[in-house]
Design an enzyme around this catalytic site. Structure first.
Site: not given
Ligand SMILES: Cc1ncc(C[n+]2csc(CCOP(=O)(O)OP(=O)(O)O)c2C)c(N)n1
Ligand SMILES: Cc1ncc(C[n+]2csc(CCOP(=O)(O)OP(=O)(O)O)c2C)c(N)n1
Ligand SMILES: [Mg+2]
Ligand SMILES: [Mg+2]
Lengths: 322, 337, 322, 337
Positions: B30, B70, B93, B95, B139
């Site tokens: 991204e 994702e 991230f 996460d 995050h």
């Protein structure tokens, strides 16, 4: 486009081989000698054959848990497949994968998949590789009606479009995801209705008719090869057996399968069409039937007789280097 | 020696050099370029922290922005890796693995085994982890213990600009799937980094400081905390050996065991939350394989079993610091059998 | 439907308060005293206000990382929000959440969310609860254009339809996901084009016009309350600031924001409409402007002065019992 | 005493009794009824193994089939839990967490903390795990170490019909998010189970066998392997204390430490793969907190660091068995300091 006689015979051979393979597994599973889950493709042969007839070695397919048909149509070795399903060392995956993980990357078969919806992103990747490497290849993602509701599939449709990938999504709508009707689980009439929202054409085809699938797939694959982007094809038909072997299928109407098998079998329809058109003789088909049966007989016997992988195999093939 | 650059520049340089060397290396993620589809500048971002900035300008469409999808694009990287590319995909991230983990742990990690040894999946997932940026609970996690748990994945957690370059190049050349974890607080760290490409092999820990009293095993940003603690402790005559794991899978068990055989004392420092983490992994290893050498209980210094708090005071308390390491080291030094 | 004067003033107050809140944060952030990531909603106020004006306490919303506007519109305490963004003990979440995790379940605000797309499933759940508990509530999922490409969102659209949930999906298309244009990332013209494929109506509305949003939201929410199922509303507008504070926005055309701010500001348009129609006097709006400014002044001063949470707070609030 | 039923019947009974007691308990999952939208029988499946069969017939639309959209329906369960329901959602196989993990670990697990203590999220995710069914690499994992790693989740791994009923009822009544892990090979296990509802508190291990020589800590299906090994070892005069953890988060540290204080020897048996798993977690705990009591190295018996193979011979080798446990116990018994 008219198929050559060779192609017609090839298509029939694929479908018959898949049918024979699956019918045999149905019997073999009942003996208790096949471990794990087995999902049969019988009834759906026209899809795998109709699509894969357009593909060559440089093309790739990502399959599902119901992957035997796709594998055979994409050229996987039937003996090695059968041995794999029995978990033997001679299996296509050395007995480590089983029915749900049959793969042969050299043949462009990227793997059956135990995770519903996981194949679509992988197919996008293969399509991207083909595009970047400029080898003219395309990738096909086979997805079930159930799998079409998985987020991975939706995301892949969009990604394939925005990246303009040579990718075709074949949604095999056999009416059920396990015991749930696709009429309920999909909040629109046809999965293909969704294609537009992802910037690609979508068509519904009769999955009992090899020629219908073959034609739609031909167009989509041509489009992909020409760099015009992805397409969706929804193939409608039914599965002849339960979701997996052992499924009593009480969720279906009493005569649903019997009726469809009797009136809409893809092999029957194919045979009738090609013989009526005098393109192929009945005897030629019968010969293929015999050969397919003999092939599966032999594959089954060999698979049964084959040894298990050795104990050392437990620890190999995790990494290339570690 | 040598030129000093930041951790972040080292990441960028490694990517650039590998892309130059090998046409099949492609990047996706991204806004790793940024600006796609818009009317302004292309290559506007290079990711939210600018780590990949400039690569689009150099390599064009080999640097691909993605929709926020994702599972599709990480999966596409995995699929492409089986089909002739060497994708380096950025999961912004760590996460965010919750929306795409399947493609890493059930697909990439397992292909080779499930397919009887016939698959190669040279994919790298670069991802940013760790606390310290006031980025709160979603995050700031470490999560490399989760990846380390999974057979079939390799897990890299570099601590220095030098290491990040060598390990990233190794990751790209490696033929197995690699999760490459970059600590967000290290990006601005400077260090000496050779200009030419080089690799650092996986499974070779880095002994950043030698010492005979206590072994401290750690990784990532915590390496610097351990070194700081060791420096402080040395003033009191306590000599720590600090081992930077560099990779948790494979892991350099030999260096750990050898060090503990000589020091007899172990502190494990892990920024991750305490259950089933790298600290427990190493403690267990040592307790099984080097028990007789141990002169004192192993002590673990980790984050507490809580999500990462937003408030900066709380977050600073959350992150293990040198004082906590020193306390742990002193405790194992004082232990009488 | 015509709004009462009270409602018009309320709507204006919400929008002005949000605007003031965000403009102030933009300034405060630059001082370096606000930790972490802050995503401002300035420019998008008509969406939060237009939707939430229809909601009461029994209704729930699931928000995004850009959640200040939704929170204020849903009734969260502005002082507590500001304190939260500064990370203070008096914050709405005790300083543990920050801008990206502002929530107040008592107000039906289920949380901003650091995970793009995560709100949609949560809203489905709230809608399910309302339906099962029979309390007449509805749930609204706010989703960005970027978030509309996340698998979680697609799955939720389908789930909301097949479960016939009282749920409304408000896609806030501000043209960008971070630095990526929605014209590129969404493989169709409008996100709303996708609604049909999920068995629900979808409309595009001008997000600069409070009344357009309000009307579309009113219909969708009525539909949901009546048990007629979910809807999608795509709200189109722009954000006035960067993706997060600190974003130089070089990916945008030079005058993009300036032009839109000058010609299409939702507060200006609202003010012009209501004064031109002689429904509200300019002075009444000016009074609200003053009050909003005073409120934010006070909230900011208090937030700055408030103490940090105590060290013991690090370990609390993980479990109810453990 | 008492009526004997299977583990599977105990799960079904716990669900039925809680649904009777509390109107807000609802179930959702793929084919947990089965037959939705079709022309045949409704309640046709009760999940692929029939575990929830009959509940739809009893409770109607409180038992909800779902599309194959785990992130949406697991997330919906989480959202509903914050809004007045007590959903029990079935994730058919634990291996599928890769497509919905975010909703568990970033949402459900963190709400309470991120929202400053103001959220309650009483959701239960029931899921099937473990090897033995020849279901291969994507349908046979343990993965409870991953959940255990995450602060904010509670993790339950029952071993017997009695426990599964009491722990499931506790899970449903509990106000925190719970991951409830059912080993697929235990479903047909019979045991005595009271008819009336009862709860078993979290964080209280079950000592299934007392013994003074070696402590074996384990969980899930492995409890039975440990008991088998202990029975065999007793013939040679080695007395094992077997501790069934029941829940890994919270975990009953006291029982473990107490037992090791008295035996001085520990074997940890965990079906999960070896890195960052429960075996390492417990080894580390004991090595830190009860080091002085230890007379021998801790030994871990786990699956190897490989995906689960399909072939039955290989899978049997993969799964820890009594012989491996016995070898480990004998090794720690023989250790001379
Ligand atoms: C992520 C995930 N969810 C659920 C399952 C369990 N499962 C396996 S096959 C199946 C049904 C798939 O239906 P469909 O996609 O229509 O394919 P079909 O079986 O009809 O060929 C389900 C739910 C799974 N394997 N993976
Ligand atoms: C799963 C996930 N992926 C990526 C991100 C990083 N991220 C945060 S906001 C954002 C852009 C969101 O765009 P959009 O949905 O259009 O909302 P907007 O910021 O425009 O309001 C991204 C990519 C994230 N937080 N979560
Ligand atoms: Mg189907
Ligand atoms: Mg946007």
């Amino acid at each position: 486009m008219q198929l050559s006689k060779d192609d017609l015979l090839k298509a029939y051979r694929i479908m018959r081989t898949v049918r024979e393979f699956e019918e045999r597994l149905h019997v073999e599973f009942a003996t208790g000698d096949i471990p794990g889950f087995v999902h049969l493709y019988a009834g759906e042969e026209a899809s795998a054959a109709g699509v894969c007839m357009h593909l060559t070695l440089k093309d790739k397919i990502a399959s599902t848990h119901r992957g035997h048909g796709h594998s055979i149509a994409k050229g996987c070795d039937v003996h090695a497949m059968m041995a794999e399903i029995f978990g033997k060392a001679s299996g296509l995956c050395g007995g480590k994968g089983g029915s749900m993980h049959i793969a042969d990357l050299d043949k462009g078969m990227m793997g059956a998949n135990g995770i519903v919806g996981a194949g679509s992103p992988l197919a996008c990747g293969a399509a991207l590789a083909a595009k970047r490497l400029g080898n003219g290849g395309v990738a096909v993602a086979f997805v079930g009606d159930g799998g079409s509701n998985q987020g991975t599939t939706f995301e892949s449709l969009n990604l394939a479009s925005v990246w303009n990938l040579p990718c075709v999504f074949v949604v095999e709508n056999n009416g059920y995801a396990e015991a749930t009707s696709s009429k309920w689980s999909i909040a629109c009439d046809d999965v293909a209705d969704r294609a537009n929202g992802f910037g690609m054409p979508g068509v519904v085809v009769d999955g009992h008719d090899f020629f219908a699938v073959h034609e739609a797939a031909g167009e989509a694959i041509k489009r992909a090869r020409n760099g015009e982007g992805p397409s969706m094809i929804e193939v409608k038909f039914t599965r002849y057996y339960g979701h997996f072997e052992g499924d009593a299928q009480t969720y279906r109407a009493a005569d649903e399968i019997k009726t469809l098998r009797g009136t809409k079998d893809c092999l029957d329809i194919f045979a009738e069409k090609v013989t009526a058109a005098a393109l192929v003789e009945q005897a030629e088909l019968a010969a293929i039937d015999e050969e397919a049966k003999a092939l599966i007989d032999d594959a089954t016997a060999q698979a049964r007789a084959a040894p298990n992988p050795g104990a050392a195999e437990l620890l190999t093939d995790v990494y290339i280097s570690y | 020696m040598a030129r000093k650059i930041t951790f972040q520049q080292a990441v960028n340089e490694a990517l650039a050099q590998e892309m130059e060397r090998d046409e099949t290396v492609v990047l996706m993620g991204e806004d790793i370029a940024g600006g796609t589809g818009g009317e302004g500048e292309m290559d506007a971002w290079g990711g939210p922290l600018g780590i990949t900035k400039g690569l689009y300008s150099k390599f064009g469409d080999r640097v691909m922005d993605t929709p926020i999808s994702e599972s599709a694009f990480v999966g596409a990287a995995v699929g492409a890796a089986t089909a002739g590319l060497r994708p380096v995909v950025e999961l912004m991230f760590i996460d965010f693995m919750g929306v795409c983990f399947d493609q890493m742990f059930n697909q990439a990690a397992k292909f080779r085994y499930m397919f009887g040894g016939k698959a190669e999946t040279p994919v790298v997932v670069r991802t940013m982890f760790g606390a310290g940026l006031r980025a709160a609970a979603q995050h700031s996690q470490c999560l490399y213990p989760v990846f380390t748990h999974i057979p079939g994945l390799k897990v890299v957690v570099p601590a220095t600009p030098y290491d990040v370059k060598g390990l990233l190049i190794q990751s790209i050349r490696d033929n197995d799937p690699v999760i490459f974890c970059e600590h967000k607080m290290l990006y601005t760290l400077e260090g000496e980094v050779p200009e030419e490409p080089y690799t650092i092999p996986f499974g070779e820990a880095n002994i950043t400081r030698e010492g005979g009293d206590v072994t401290i095993v750690t990784l990532g940003r915590m390496v610097h905390i351990a070194n700081e603690a060791a420096t402080n402790l040395a003033k009191d005559g306590i000599e720590c050996e600090v081992i930077d794991l560099r990779t948790t899978s494979p892991m350099d068990q030999d260096s750990i065991l050898e060090s503990v055989e000589s020091t007899g004392r172990l502190v494990v420092l892990d920024e991750a939350t305490p259950r089933c983490n790298i600290a427990t992994d190493i403690s267990a290893l040592v307790c099984q394989e080097a028990f007789d050498a141990l002169k004192a209980p192993i002590r673990m210094v980790t984050a507490p079993h809580v999500p990462v708090p937003f408030n900066d005071t709380l977050e600073d308390l959350y992150i293990p610091d040198a004082a906590k390491v020193e306390t742990a080291v002193r405790a194992v030094m004082e232990h009488r059998q």
